[in-house]
Design a protein around this motif. Sequence first.
Motif, PDB file in Angstrom:
ATOM      1  N   ALA A  85       1.024  -1.264   0.254  1.00 34.54           N
ATOM      2  CA  ALA A  85       0.013   0.141   0.013  1.00 34.54           C
ATOM      3  C   ALA A  85       0.854   1.175   0.015  1.00 34.54           C
ATOM      4  O   ALA A  85       1.051   1.892   1.147  1.00 34.54           O
ATOM      5  CB  ALA A  85      -0.870  -0.003   1.138  1.00 34.54           C
ATOM      6  N   ILE A  86       1.588   1.307  -1.236  1.00 29.74           N
ATOM      7  CA  ILE A  86       2.497   2.480  -1.105  1.00 29.74           C
ATOM      8  C   ILE A  86       1.871   3.824  -1.294  1.00 29.74           C
ATOM      9  O   ILE A  86       1.316   4.067  -2.503  1.00 29.74           O
ATOM     10  CB  ILE A  86       3.641   2.404  -2.398  1.00 29.74           C
ATOM     11  N   LEU A  87       1.966   4.541  -0.444  1.00 32.04           N
ATOM     12  CA  LEU A  87       1.142   5.905  -0.210  1.00 32.04           C
ATOM     13  C   LEU A  87      -0.394   5.672  -0.823  1.00 32.04           C
ATOM     14  O   LEU A  87      -0.721   4.438  -0.226  1.00 32.04           O
ATOM     15  CB  LEU A  87       1.658   7.016  -1.287  1.00 32.04           C
ATOM     16  N   GLY A  88      -0.835   6.365  -1.520  1.00 37.04           N
ATOM     17  CA  GLY A  88      -2.150   5.809  -2.006  1.00 37.04           C
ATOM     18  C   GLY A  88      -2.146   5.341  -3.457  1.00 37.04           C
ATOM     19  O   GLY A  88      -3.119   5.249  -4.062  1.00 37.04           O
ATOM     20  N   SER A  97       8.610   0.226  -3.663  1.00 36.22           N
ATOM     21  CA  SER A  97       8.216   1.146  -2.122  1.00 36.22           C
ATOM     22  C   SER A  97       9.654   1.631  -1.691  1.00 36.22           C
ATOM     23  O   SER A  97       9.558   2.702  -0.780  1.00 36.22           O
ATOM     24  CB  SER A  97       7.761   0.102  -1.291  1.00 36.22           C
ATOM     25  N   LYS A  98      10.719   1.346  -2.218  1.00 31.64           N
ATOM     26  CA  LYS A  98      12.253   1.828  -1.861  1.00 31.64           C
ATOM     27  C   LYS A  98      12.247   3.123  -1.741  1.00 31.64           C
ATOM     28  O   LYS A  98      12.814   3.695  -0.863  1.00 31.64           O
ATOM     29  CB  LYS A  98      13.301   0.974  -2.423  1.00 31.64           C
ATOM     30  N   PRO A  99      11.883   3.927  -2.782  1.00 33.12           N
ATOM     31  CA  PRO A  99      12.136   5.491  -2.612  1.00 33.12           C
ATOM     32  C   PRO A  99      11.414   5.846  -1.427  1.00 33.12           C
ATOM     33  O   PRO A  99      11.906   7.015  -0.997  1.00 33.12           O
ATOM     34  CB  PRO A  99      11.538   6.014  -3.960  1.00 33.12           C
ATOM     35  N   VAL A 100      10.096   5.525  -0.981  1.00 38.09           N
ATOM     36  CA  VAL A 100       9.185   5.944  -0.041  1.00 38.09           C
ATOM     37  C   VAL A 100      10.102   5.461   1.216  1.00 38.09           C
ATOM     38  O   VAL A 100      10.218   6.532   2.188  1.00 38.09           O
ATOM     39  CB  VAL A 100       8.057   5.388  -0.027  1.00 38.09           C
ATOM     40  N   MET A 101      10.681   4.369   1.293  1.00 36.86           N
ATOM     41  CA  MET A 101      11.100   4.078   2.671  1.00 36.86           C
ATOM     42  C   MET A 101      12.567   4.752   2.716  1.00 36.86           C
ATOM     43  O   MET A 101      12.546   5.075   4.020  1.00 36.86           O
ATOM     44  CB  MET A 101      11.548   2.384   2.719  1.00 36.86           C
TER      45      MET A 101
END
Length: 760
Positions: A85-88, A97-101
């Motif tokens: 559930a990467i952001l929305g 998802s790595k850039p968000v993490m």
Amino acid sequence: MSDKKPPRQVRPSFTDQEALAFHSQGKPGKLEVNPTKPMATQRDLSLAYSPGVAVPVRAIAENPALAYTYTTKGNMVAVISNGTAILGLGDLGALASKPVMEGKSVLFKRFADVDSIDLEVDTKDADAFINAVRYLGPSFGGINLEDIKAPECFIIEQRLKELMDIPVFHDDQHGTAIIAAAGLFNCLKLTDRSITDTKLVVNGAGAAGIACVELVKAMGFAPDNVLLCDTKGVVYQGRTEGMNQWKSAHAAVTDKRTLADALQGADVFFGLSAKGALTADMVRSMAPNPVIFAMANPDPEITPDEAHAVRDDAIIATGRSDYPNQVNNVLGFPYIFRGALDVHATSINMEMKVAAAQALAELAQEDVPDEVATAYQGARPRFGREYIIPAPFDPRLITRIPVAVAKAAMETGVARKPIADLEAYRAQLSARRDPVAGTLARLFDKVRRSPKRVVFAEGEEEAVIRAAASFVNQGLGTAILVGREDRVEAAAAFAGVELREGMQIQNARISPRTNAYAQYLYDRLQRHGYLMRDCIRLASVDRNHFAACMVAMGDADAMVTGLTRNYSIALEDVRRVINDKPGHCVIGLSIAIARGRTVLVADTAVHDMPTSEQLAAIAIEAASVAKRLGYEPRVAMLAYSTFGHPEGERAERVRDAVRILDKQRVDFEYDGEMGADVALNRDAMALYPFCRLSGPANVLVMPAFHSASISTKMLQELGGATVIGPMLVGLDKPVQIVPLAAKDSDLVNMAVLAAANIGG
Ligand SMILES: NC(=O)C1=CN([C@@H]2O[C@H](COP(=O)(O)OP(=O)(O)OC[C@H]3O[C@@H](n4cnc5c(N)ncnc54)[C@H](OP(=O)(O)O)[C@@H]3O)[C@@H](O)[C@H]2O)C=CC1
Ligand SMILES: CC(=O)C(=O)O
Ligand SMILES: [Mg+2]
């Protein structure tokens, strides 16, 4: 209520290309690992590794608590996701998802000085995920789970909490709930509602939605007044489709079936679902003074403009930073973990979450000190509809939230290392804050509120065109590109940049203003060997002279140059057109940021071999900019010697400069002469107990240009420091000159420093 206002177009403040370039420039990604101990000698190696390392190994084996003393564990948090559930954006997988993490890890460091590493676990199976994480406890002081979809996230978090003896915190659940609850309670106060009768509709029955419902109920909302909705509509008792036990726990006895039904007459909407899920008609149907938190990222359920267009009595918040009232978990997780880590907490419990929410809510109700005032859009923020919650760059967050969390941890018995003196703890926390990031953000906000016309002298350069586009896209003002139209257009096409509204081209050869600029130059330069025809040539051919004339004659507010001409030559060009500010000394000031520490270095641009008087003047200019940047200046007058040893002519000049400052009774801390080690290292400074600096210096006045230039460049190349500048200080009009190798982002920063007139 009004139906009249048309929605304003939201402009993205960057292009996709810029976002990709940001992530790929330099070392790919946003993080790196640095050793904190020297690794230079054989002795270092034998202490850091075998055989020396055996000593702490045995100590920890005997007493596990010592891992907090001898390893990184106590300040290290893992940000762990499987990308479901990467952001929305939905389930895009662990790798995506790595850039968000990485981003979350960087925010931990930036906002709360928590070291953090991202771990992406490539499985959607809850048991497999739990197994991958459960054995990692020894490595970390805490686990921040991120962007794992419901309902697996509930099982994963619950099980890991049982299995691990460190805090396991699913940020999308509790981080979000804490921030949203803080904002909500302030909105209840503002709209004079009571917690017991307010009707809340939560759209999104996933990680964030369920946690919000649980927290607001725990804080006093009546269960009957809370309706939860998902893609199938209202979660009601008896519903079978798309249900799970976590939704069932909040299923309502109601005949409402759709989100639109649920919102009829509702007081509050929480959106934790997806872009566009809330319509104008639904907003119209809500109670007077509706509260709308459209928190889906990156695009909210409804934009504030769309909501305000139908209800100007609404209080609106989003998860984004480009609108007022940003309800985003970034306000929570860095500080919550800071507090939890500092007491070696075993978990983050409900009391700690409530304490964080209350501290956050109270902070927004307080008067904003000057230091913070400019961090917000509009005038000084005052608790109200457009300011229900502090902004992420509020420097008070680091001293408030961790203290509240640590205190609650101690009171509820989950603190393994209680803090005896919370006031002393608060003081330590404020030292973790580095004002530079906040200051730059504040300067951007300041310019955004009062946009400026910035002339970019080298308008035919690709990097300059990209910077100009970014400046305009970020709402910072108008960008004037000096150059020939065909060349600018060709370079823009090559750079893939659209020359949009707000970007103007000024061709010096055919500009109707060139004659006036030539006359202006002639008036200044006629007694310095320049004929009128020389001035016509300068104005019509030389981009720096033309651009500086634009600023001097009020056709632009600020100027940026330097990409194609050496600093000193560009500076000479500019000073031919623009005077020094009366009573000031023109200097170059660089901001060096390394290992979370920032120092200002002067004079990195102008004075070759400054006299004692000039050194004193440089110190005064540098200290005043330091204050404008939010520092309490501690100025070290540097030399190769420290307080008289060894003797030498250059050191004597620096000593004289200190005497001059003594006579002038300046209002900042300074001392010298001293070596850079004494200035920056507390232990080295302690050898000189008479030293008048109250702590390590944050402004370094170099004895000469060569040492200033060499040391900042070495810091950059060998020390991995980020160096901003040299920033030109003391000119009568705002001009900034970038180094030859500047990138588009450096140009934008300098354009903002110029537009905010930080050097004036
Ligand atoms: N501002 C902030 O700080 C934060 C914002 N968020 C945002 O909240 C959203 C959800 O995140 P998260 O809870 O982690 O994700 P989850 O995948 O755990 O949950 C998503 C939930 O949203 C529901 N949903 C999706 N689309 C719609 C729709 N159009 N209408 C109604 N319900 C919908 C899903 O319904 P169903 O159960 O039927 O599938 C599900 O219940 C994301 O946009 C995320 O960016 C999340 C955390 C923090
Ligand atoms: C902010 C955040 O964590 C999210 O949108 O998922
Ligand atoms: Mg998230």
